[in-house]
Design an enzyme around this catalytic site. Sequence first.
Site, PDB file in Angstrom:
ATOM      1  CD  GLU A  21      74.577  53.957 -60.221  1.00  0.00           C
ATOM      2  OE1 GLU A  21      74.664  55.176 -60.009  1.00  0.00           O
ATOM      3  OE2 GLU A  21      75.314  53.343 -61.028  1.00  0.00           O
ATOM      4  CE  LYS A  98      74.201  58.139 -60.590  1.00  0.00           C
ATOM      5  NZ  LYS A  98      74.896  57.267 -61.559  1.00  0.00           N
TER       6      LYS A  98
END
Length: 141
Positions: A21, A98
Amino acid sequence: MDRVILRGLRARGRHGVLAAERELGQEFIIDVTIFLDTAPAAAADDLTKTVHYGELAERLVDVVAGDPVDLIETLAQRLADVCLSYAPVQRAQVSVHKPSAPIPVPFEDVIVTITRDKATIGTATRDTRGRVAAAVEGSGS
């Protein structure tokens, strides 16, 4: 109180606890509601008596694109701090979406929503706001 709502701001950030990420980044979607009295601005037809939502949007995107954090809860707090840095704003509600979170089962979205009041912010929030302001100033915004 009156409200100004920014919905669906999109920015690429490198937030999350996984190395991938941080390395690859992903898109985050931000919804913000700021609570303020818009009557003085309306009466005078004066932008300086309210919040310039275009400027606010740019500052929020700068935070998302800026220094990475592990948790979207932390990102939401930083965004709320930006909103509360405007003098007329008394309360801010921030949702961080997200949609590409690394979850191994089918899902539509992950959302963290926080609400912060200027009157009740604590020392830790004020410290965070100082770091956010410094980061935003350093980004050229």
